[in-house]
Design a protein around this motif. Structure first.
Motif, PDB file in Angstrom:
ATOM      1  N   GLN A   3       0.835  -1.204   0.000  1.00 14.86           N
ATOM      2  CA  GLN A   3       0.000   0.000   0.000  1.00 14.86           C
ATOM      3  C   GLN A   3       0.871   1.256   0.000  1.00 14.86           C
ATOM      4  O   GLN A   3       0.566   2.261   0.643  1.00 14.86           O
ATOM      5  N   ILE A   4       1.952   1.191  -0.769  1.00 18.43           N
ATOM      6  CA  ILE A   4       2.995   2.210  -0.688  1.00 18.43           C
ATOM      7  C   ILE A   4       2.542   3.559  -1.237  1.00 18.43           C
ATOM      8  O   ILE A   4       3.065   4.609  -0.854  1.00 18.43           O
ATOM      9  N   ASP A   5       1.557   3.570  -2.151  1.00 15.04           N
ATOM     10  CA  ASP A   5       1.131   4.822  -2.767  1.00 15.04           C
ATOM     11  C   ASP A   5      -0.226   5.271  -2.231  1.00 15.04           C
ATOM     12  O   ASP A   5      -0.981   5.957  -2.913  1.00 15.04           O
ATOM     13  N   GLY A   6      -0.549   4.847  -0.982  1.00 13.40           N
ATOM     14  CA  GLY A   6      -1.823   5.235  -0.401  1.00 13.40           C
ATOM     15  C   GLY A   6      -1.726   5.387   1.095  1.00 13.40           C
ATOM     16  O   GLY A   6      -0.632   5.351   1.680  1.00 13.40           O
ATOM     17  N   VAL A   7      -2.861   5.531   1.732  1.00  9.29           N
ATOM     18  CA  VAL A   7      -2.896   5.811   3.172  1.00  9.29           C
ATOM     19  C   VAL A   7      -3.031   4.545   4.010  1.00  9.29           C
ATOM     20  O   VAL A   7      -3.089   4.622   5.236  1.00  9.29           O
ATOM     21  N   GLY A   8      -3.084   3.372   3.375  1.00  3.80           N
ATOM     22  CA  GLY A   8      -3.155   2.128   4.128  1.00  3.80           C
ATOM     23  C   GLY A   8      -1.834   1.810   4.799  1.00  3.80           C
ATOM     24  O   GLY A   8      -0.770   2.272   4.375  1.00  3.80           O
ATOM     25  N   GLY A   9      -1.892   1.008   5.841  1.00  2.00           N
ATOM     26  CA  GLY A   9      -0.701   0.642   6.588  1.00  2.00           C
ATOM     27  C   GLY A   9      -0.206  -0.759   6.320  1.00  2.00           C
ATOM     28  O   GLY A   9       0.679  -1.255   7.013  1.00  2.00           O
ATOM     29  N   ALA A  10      -0.778  -1.434   5.300  1.00  2.00           N
ATOM     30  CA  ALA A  10      -0.310  -2.758   4.849  1.00  2.00           C
ATOM     31  C   ALA A  10      -0.439  -3.836   5.921  1.00  2.00           C
ATOM     32  O   ALA A  10       0.325  -4.785   5.937  1.00  2.00           O
ATOM     33  N   SER A  11      -1.393  -3.691   6.833  1.00  2.00           N
ATOM     34  CA  SER A  11      -1.716  -4.744   7.796  1.00  2.00           C
ATOM     35  C   SER A  11      -3.211  -4.704   8.048  1.00  2.00           C
ATOM     36  O   SER A  11      -3.875  -3.685   7.787  1.00  2.00           O
ATOM     37  N   SER A  12      -3.738  -5.809   8.561  1.00  2.00           N
ATOM     38  CA  SER A  12      -5.193  -5.867   8.759  1.00  2.00           C
ATOM     39  C   SER A  12      -5.679  -4.826   9.759  1.00  2.00           C
ATOM     40  O   SER A  12      -6.823  -4.371   9.682  1.00  2.00           O
ATOM     41  N   THR A  13      -4.836  -4.431  10.702  1.00  2.00           N
ATOM     42  CA  THR A  13      -5.254  -3.467  11.728  1.00  2.00           C
ATOM     43  C   THR A  13      -5.069  -2.008  11.301  1.00  2.00           C
ATOM     44  O   THR A  13      -5.472  -1.104  12.024  1.00  2.00           O
ATOM     45  N   THR A  14      -4.466  -1.796  10.125  1.00  2.00           N
ATOM     46  CA  THR A  14      -4.228  -0.426   9.661  1.00  2.00           C
ATOM     47  C   THR A  14      -4.789  -0.175   8.268  1.00  2.00           C
ATOM     48  O   THR A  14      -4.517   0.865   7.678  1.00  2.00           O
ATOM     49  N   SER A  15      -5.571  -1.107   7.757  1.00  2.00           N
ATOM     50  CA  SER A  15      -6.199  -0.942   6.438  1.00  2.00           C
ATOM     51  C   SER A  15      -7.713  -0.900   6.624  1.00  2.00           C
ATOM     52  O   SER A  15      -8.442  -1.732   6.098  1.00  2.00           O
ATOM     53  N   LYS A  16      -8.146   0.088   7.384  1.00  2.00           N
ATOM     54  CA  LYS A  16      -9.551   0.182   7.784  1.00  2.00           C
ATOM     55  C   LYS A  16     -10.083   1.589   7.527  1.00  2.00           C
ATOM     56  O   LYS A  16      -9.334   2.567   7.586  1.00  2.00           O
ATOM     57  N   GLU A  33      -3.736 -14.602  36.151  1.00  2.00           N
ATOM     58  CA  GLU A  33      -4.012 -13.224  35.745  1.00  2.00           C
ATOM     59  C   GLU A  33      -5.023 -13.122  34.618  1.00  2.00           C
ATOM     60  O   GLU A  33      -5.381 -12.014  34.205  1.00  2.00           O
ATOM     61  N   TYR A  34      -5.485 -14.246  34.105  1.00  2.00           N
ATOM     62  CA  TYR A  34      -6.494 -14.209  33.053  1.00  2.00           C
ATOM     63  C   TYR A  34      -7.318 -15.486  33.101  1.00  2.00           C
ATOM     64  O   TYR A  34      -6.993 -16.436  33.822  1.00  2.00           O
ATOM     65  N   ASP A  35      -8.420 -15.502  32.307  1.00  2.00           N
ATOM     66  CA  ASP A  35      -9.395 -16.584  32.420  1.00  2.00           C
ATOM     67  C   ASP A  35      -9.482 -17.485  31.196  1.00  2.00           C
ATOM     68  O   ASP A  35      -9.993 -18.597  31.291  1.00  2.00           O
ATOM     69  N   LEU A  36      -9.022 -17.010  30.047  1.00  2.00           N
ATOM     70  CA  LEU A  36      -9.144 -17.787  28.818  1.00  2.00           C
ATOM     71  C   LEU A  36      -8.037 -17.395  27.851  1.00  2.00           C
ATOM     72  O   LEU A  36      -7.862 -16.207  27.552  1.00  2.00           O
ATOM     73  N   ALA A  37      -7.284 -18.390  27.376  1.00  2.00           N
ATOM     74  CA  ALA A  37      -6.239 -18.136  26.386  1.00  2.00           C
ATOM     75  C   ALA A  37      -6.868 -18.082  24.994  1.00  2.00           C
ATOM     76  O   ALA A  37      -7.663 -18.950  24.633  1.00  2.00           O
ATOM     77  N   VAL A  38      -6.517 -17.063  24.230  1.00  2.00           N
ATOM     78  CA  VAL A  38      -7.141 -16.837  22.921  1.00  2.00           C
ATOM     79  C   VAL A  38      -6.082 -16.475  21.892  1.00  2.00           C
ATOM     80  O   VAL A  38      -5.185 -15.661  22.166  1.00  2.00           O
ATOM     81  N   ARG A  39      -6.196 -17.070  20.722  1.00  2.00           N
ATOM     82  CA  ARG A  39      -5.393 -16.673  19.564  1.00  2.00           C
ATOM     83  C   ARG A  39      -6.347 -16.595  18.380  1.00  2.00           C
ATOM     84  O   ARG A  39      -7.037 -17.553  18.070  1.00  2.00           O
ATOM     85  N   MET A  40      -6.397 -15.437  17.709  1.00  2.00           N
ATOM     86  CA  MET A  40      -7.347 -15.220  16.626  1.00  2.00           C
ATOM     87  C   MET A  40      -6.623 -14.928  15.313  1.00  2.00           C
ATOM     88  O   MET A  40      -5.464 -14.494  15.302  1.00  2.00           O
ATOM     89  N   VAL A  41      -7.346 -15.153  14.223  1.00  2.00           N
ATOM     90  CA  VAL A  41      -6.839 -14.879  12.879  1.00  2.00           C
ATOM     91  C   VAL A  41      -7.526 -13.626  12.343  1.00  2.00           C
ATOM     92  O   VAL A  41      -8.719 -13.413  12.571  1.00  2.00           O
ATOM     93  N   SER A  42      -6.774 -12.786  11.627  1.00  2.00           N
ATOM     94  CA  SER A  42      -7.337 -11.597  10.995  1.00  2.00           C
ATOM     95  C   SER A  42      -6.779 -11.476   9.585  1.00  2.00           C
ATOM     96  O   SER A  42      -5.560 -11.398   9.398  1.00  2.00           O
ATOM     97  N   MET A  43      -7.666 -11.486   8.597  1.00  2.00           N
ATOM     98  CA  MET A  43      -7.253 -11.366   7.192  1.00  2.00           C
ATOM     99  C   MET A  43      -6.162 -12.384   6.848  1.00  2.00           C
ATOM    100  O   MET A  43      -5.131 -12.065   6.268  1.00  2.00           O
ATOM    101  N   ALA A  81      -4.014 -13.942   8.714  1.00  2.00           N
ATOM    102  CA  ALA A  81      -2.756 -13.841   9.465  1.00  2.00           C
ATOM    103  C   ALA A  81      -3.091 -13.778  10.956  1.00  2.00           C
ATOM    104  O   ALA A  81      -4.191 -13.370  11.338  1.00  2.00           O
ATOM    105  N   PRO A  82      -2.162 -14.183  11.833  1.00  2.00           N
ATOM    106  CA  PRO A  82      -2.421 -14.078  13.268  1.00  2.00           C
ATOM    107  C   PRO A  82      -2.704 -12.645  13.688  1.00  2.00           C
ATOM    108  O   PRO A  82      -1.987 -11.722  13.283  1.00  2.00           O
ATOM    109  N   HIS A  83      -3.759 -12.453  14.464  1.00  2.00           N
ATOM    110  CA  HIS A  83      -4.067 -11.118  14.965  1.00  2.00           C
ATOM    111  C   HIS A  83      -3.069 -10.783  16.073  1.00  2.00           C
ATOM    112  O   HIS A  83      -2.825 -11.598  16.954  1.00  2.00           O
ATOM    113  N   PRO A  84      -2.472  -9.585  16.039  1.00  2.00           N
ATOM    114  CA  PRO A  84      -1.480  -9.237  17.072  1.00  2.00           C
ATOM    115  C   PRO A  84      -2.064  -9.111  18.467  1.00  2.00           C
ATOM    116  O   PRO A  84      -1.329  -9.174  19.453  1.00  2.00           O
TER     117      PRO A  84
END
Length: 372
Positions: A46-59, A276-286, A288-291
């Motif tokens: 996304q080099i010629d635009g305002v996107g950030g080339a990741s699922s969390t920054t292309s919104k 310190e937490y109740d449930l382990a979670v790993r999710m996928v976004s577009m 790829a692993p969601h950060p």
């Protein structure tokens, strides 16, 4: 070359470009064409635009004042393709809703009447209703705040985000198949799954089904993304989100794994103890692993963990006050389910932070209705 006014606002762990509906209409260009060109979606960088080339920054979000008496603003959420000339309109985004709430206060779309202001929002993609409560001391809209969320050390304005009556917003049922557990066929054979539609449709699997303990690093979790992608399609068919042979949205259903809490280290090396937490979670976004975790996914997890018989309920530590602490790669995120009147599903509350980064005039290379 078109000129389009917009604001970049960080909401939680996402960045979202926000546009006024009237400004978009005034360009005379189809909104998909406009966003694809503005973000340079065809390029994986996304080099010629305002996107950030990741699922969390292309919104993006397109916002307008609502004519409904119990809604202040309506917004359409867009997940813009990365190396893919496609805009997804099938889902909502809680982090962008956080940004939209701050935008609404600054743009006067919601009147400031006290030291806190609540923005009543409707996501037009799904029909979901949300609230964003923001401190407005002295009747002014804040530019800065001291709130932080797991996944970034950046400070922002605190936003209490509420998902109102979130069950069945897409399919009409919290459990679209009517079952707490279904069996889906993946690359290695049948796998148990919980298919839930609260906040957003989601397909959840036990981490141990893939030989994982649920606290893997992003790189380790990436190894099972291909298998989860296959299962995601099976889940979409089972939930009625797609038909056999038709393409499946990149945005829904959300897909990920759940597991019992064990001690782990976050992406930044911070030790998170088992208690310190109740449930382990790993999710996928577009694909790829969601950060961290998308907020609509967090809502789905909070609901699933409270429904007896689901995979999330099977492995989550149960609490008495409706809170659920999710162990994500970025750290612990807490969701709280608050009982609602009149038989509605519980409102789910999450503490977020937002910051306005820029107000800008975008120069969009659109020619004859198509990206130049």
């Amino acid at each position: 070359m078109l000129r389009l006014q917009g604001e970049m606002i960080r909401g939680g762990t996402s960045k979202c470009w926000i546009f006024d509906h009237q400004d978009v209409v005034a360009t005379g260009v189809d909104v998909d064409t406009l966003l694809l060109a503005a973000f340079n979606a065809a390029d994986p960088r996304q080099i010629d635009g305002v996107g950030g080339a990741s699922s969390t920054t292309s919104k993006a979000a397109v916002v307008q004042a609502s004519t409904k008496p119990d809604v202040d603003i309506e917004y359409a959420f867009a997940q813009v393709g990365i190396g893919d000339e496609r805009v997804e309109w099938a889902s909502n985004c809680g982090n962008c809703a956080t940004a939209v709430a701050l935008y609404a206060v600054h743009r006067g779309l919601t009147p400031i009447t006290s030291d806190t202001t609540t923005v009543r929002m409707r996501n037009v993609n799904t029909g979901a209703r949300l609230t964003g409560t923001i401190p407005t001391p002295g009747g002014s809209a804040p530019d800065e705040g001291r709130a932080v969320v797991p996944g970034t050390n950046a400070l922002g304005v605190p936003v209490l985000l509420g998902f109102q009556d979130p069950a069945g917003s897409t399919t009409g049922r919290a459990l679209p198949t009517g079952h707490a557990v279904d069996s889906l066929t993946g690359p290695a054979g049948p796998v148990e799954a919980t298919l839930v539609d609260v906040g957003a449709p989601a397909a959840l699997f036990e981490a141990k089904a893939f030989g994982l303990d649920g606290t893997e690093s992003l790189a380790e979790f990436a190894a099972v993304v291909p298998a989860l992608t296959v299962l995601r399609r099976r889940a979409a068919l089972a939930m009625g989100l797609a038909e056999e042979g038709a393409p499946v949205s990149h945005a829904v259903p959300k897909v990920g794994t759940v597991a019992r809490p064990v001690s782990y280290r976050t992406t930044h090396g911070t030790l998170v103890a088992q208690d310190e937490y109740d449930l382990a979670v790993r999710m996928v976004s577009m694909h790829a692993p969601h950060p961290a975790i998308g907020l609509t996914s967090a809502v789905a997890l909070a609901a699933a963990a409270a429904i007896p018989g689901t995979l999330a309920h099977r492995v989550a530590r149960q609490t008495a006050d409706g809170t659920l602490r999710l162990g994500t790669p970025a750290g612990v995120i807490t969701a709280q389910a608050v009982p609602a009147p009149d038989g509605a599903s519980p409102t789910v509350l999450l503490h977020r932070a937002a910051r306005r980064i820029a107000r800008a005039e975008l120069l969009v290379p659109v020619l004859e209705g198509r990206p130049a």
